[in-house]
Scaffold this active site. Sequence first.
Site, PDB file in Angstrom:
ATOM      1  N   SER A  39       0.598  -1.560  -0.339  1.00  0.00           N
ATOM      2  CA  SER A  39       0.064   0.087  -0.433  1.00  0.00           C
ATOM      3  C   SER A  39       0.814   1.502  -0.304  1.00  0.00           C
ATOM      4  O   SER A  39       0.414   1.894   0.749  1.00  0.00           O
ATOM      5  CB  SER A  39      -1.302   0.166   1.166  1.00  0.00           C
ATOM      6  OG  SER A  39      -2.064  -1.149   1.261  1.00  0.00           O
ATOM      7  N   GLY A  81       1.925   2.574  -3.507  1.00  0.00           N
ATOM      8  CA  GLY A  81       2.124   3.493  -4.284  1.00  0.00           C
ATOM      9  C   GLY A  81       2.774   2.441  -5.642  1.00  0.00           C
ATOM     10  O   GLY A  81       2.645   3.034  -6.886  1.00  0.00           O
ATOM     11  N   LYS A  82       3.002   0.948  -5.533  1.00  0.00           N
ATOM     12  CA  LYS A  82       4.052   0.061  -5.962  1.00  0.00           C
ATOM     13  C   LYS A  82       3.176   0.081  -7.903  1.00  0.00           C
ATOM     14  O   LYS A  82       3.669   0.999  -8.485  1.00  0.00           O
ATOM     15  CB  LYS A  82       4.367  -0.981  -5.547  1.00  0.00           C
ATOM     16  CG  LYS A  82       5.324  -1.134  -4.813  1.00  0.00           C
ATOM     17  CD  LYS A  82       5.511  -2.187  -4.049  1.00  0.00           C
ATOM     18  CE  LYS A  82       4.491  -3.484  -3.819  1.00  0.00           C
ATOM     19  NZ  LYS A  82       3.760  -2.801  -2.488  1.00  0.00           N
ATOM     20  N   THR A  83       1.828  -0.230  -7.381  1.00  0.00           N
ATOM     21  CA  THR A  83       1.846  -0.565  -8.585  1.00  0.00           C
ATOM     22  C   THR A  83       0.917   0.570  -9.390  1.00  0.00           C
ATOM     23  O   THR A  83       0.862   1.265 -10.558  1.00  0.00           O
ATOM     24  CB  THR A  83      -0.195  -1.225  -8.271  1.00  0.00           C
ATOM     25  OG1 THR A  83       0.266  -2.765  -7.764  1.00  0.00           O
ATOM     26  CG2 THR A  83      -1.006  -1.834  -9.777  1.00  0.00           C
ATOM     27  N   ALA A  84       0.634   1.516  -9.172  1.00  0.00           N
ATOM     28  CA  ALA A  84       0.247   3.069  -9.723  1.00  0.00           C
ATOM     29  C   ALA A  84       1.584   3.321  -9.963  1.00  0.00           C
ATOM     30  O   ALA A  84       1.313   3.766 -11.101  1.00  0.00           O
ATOM     31  CB  ALA A  84      -0.634   3.606  -7.731  1.00  0.00           C
ATOM     32  N   GLU A 134      -2.468 -10.304  -9.512  1.00  0.00           N
ATOM     33  CA  GLU A 134      -3.633 -10.250  -7.992  1.00  0.00           C
ATOM     34  C   GLU A 134      -4.748  -9.441  -8.567  1.00  0.00           C
ATOM     35  O   GLU A 134      -6.015  -9.006  -7.808  1.00  0.00           O
ATOM     36  CB  GLU A 134      -2.775  -8.942  -7.189  1.00  0.00           C
ATOM     37  CG  GLU A 134      -1.092 -10.158  -6.740  1.00  0.00           C
ATOM     38  CD  GLU A 134      -0.447  -8.392  -5.921  1.00  0.00           C
ATOM     39  OE1 GLU A 134      -1.110  -7.578  -6.096  1.00  0.00           O
ATOM     40  OE2 GLU A 134       0.011  -8.880  -5.097  1.00  0.00           O
ATOM     41  N   ARG A 146      -7.199   2.228 -12.041  1.00  0.00           N
ATOM     42  CA  ARG A 146      -5.775   2.648 -11.750  1.00  0.00           C
ATOM     43  C   ARG A 146      -4.802   4.096 -13.057  1.00  0.00           C
ATOM     44  O   ARG A 146      -4.738   4.924 -12.376  1.00  0.00           O
ATOM     45  CB  ARG A 146      -4.731   1.885 -11.552  1.00  0.00           C
ATOM     46  CG  ARG A 146      -4.871   0.466 -10.154  1.00  0.00           C
ATOM     47  CD  ARG A 146      -5.178   1.878  -9.604  1.00  0.00           C
ATOM     48  NE  ARG A 146      -5.524   0.554  -7.878  1.00  0.00           N
ATOM     49  CZ  ARG A 146      -4.650  -0.163  -6.915  1.00  0.00           C
ATOM     50  NH1 ARG A 146      -3.244   0.723  -7.296  1.00  0.00           N
ATOM     51  NH2 ARG A 146      -4.209  -0.493  -5.915  1.00  0.00           N
TER      52      ARG A 146
END
Length: 235
Positions: free
Chosen positions: A158, A160-163, A186, A195
Amino acid sequence: MGWAAIVGLYRNNKPIDLVTVTEQLSQKKIIEEIGGVDYLSKLAGSVPTTANTGFYCDIVKSRALRRRGLEVSEKIKVISDCNEFEEDEKYLNEIERLVLKVRPKTEGNLKHVKETRSDYLGYLLQKDDFIYTGFNNFDKWMGGIGRGWLYILAGRPSVGKTAKALQMAIGIAERNVGNVIIFSQEMTRNQLLNRMISPISAIPANRIRRKELSVAELGKIEAAYKKLEQLPIYI
C-alpha cells in the site's frame, strides 16, 4: 609388465614416453612379450591428449545433451499417457517447461582485461537505447530504462507500487517506441484500468472503484479512455 616399467621410470624421475618405455622394456628383454614396439605405438596413439581436450569436451557435451533429450521425451510420454492435465493449456505449459530444460545454459568465454579494451571503448562510444518513463527525476538519474533489462519496483504494501508502475507504463507507451504489456497476478483487467484512468481523468481511484460517479465524471472517464486507446498498451 608395461605398467611396471612406467612406474619404475616415474619413481626414478625420468620422462615417460614411447621411447623411454620401449628402452626400459628392451633392457629387461620383455618388449616382445607385450606385443613389441608396434603395439606400444598404437597404444600411445590411442590415449587422449590434452591437445584435444576441447574436442573431447564437445563430445561429452553432445552426448549429455542427447541424454537429456531422451529423458525429457520419456517424461512427455508419461504425462501424455496418464492424462494428468485436464486442461490443454496446462499440458502445453508443462511440455514447454520440460523442453526448455534440454537446452544447456551457455556462458560467455572468459577473457583477460587486455583482450576487452577495444570492445569496452567501443561500448562507451555507443549510445544506449534508453526509454524515458515520464518520471523526470527518475529519468535524469537513470537516463530512462534499457531494453531487455530487468527492473524490480519494490516496497511495503500500500505504498503505491502498482500505481507508479502503471504510470510508468503509460509514460513509456506515450514515447511510441514499442508495445507495452501489462499483466498482474493480483488484479483483474478492469481493476488495472481503474488505476490507469484515474490520473488521466483526475478522478480519485476510490471513486472509480466504488462507481460513485456523476454524469460529468463518466464523460471525463470516457475521454480519458479514448486517450488510453491511442497508446500501444496491451492488458
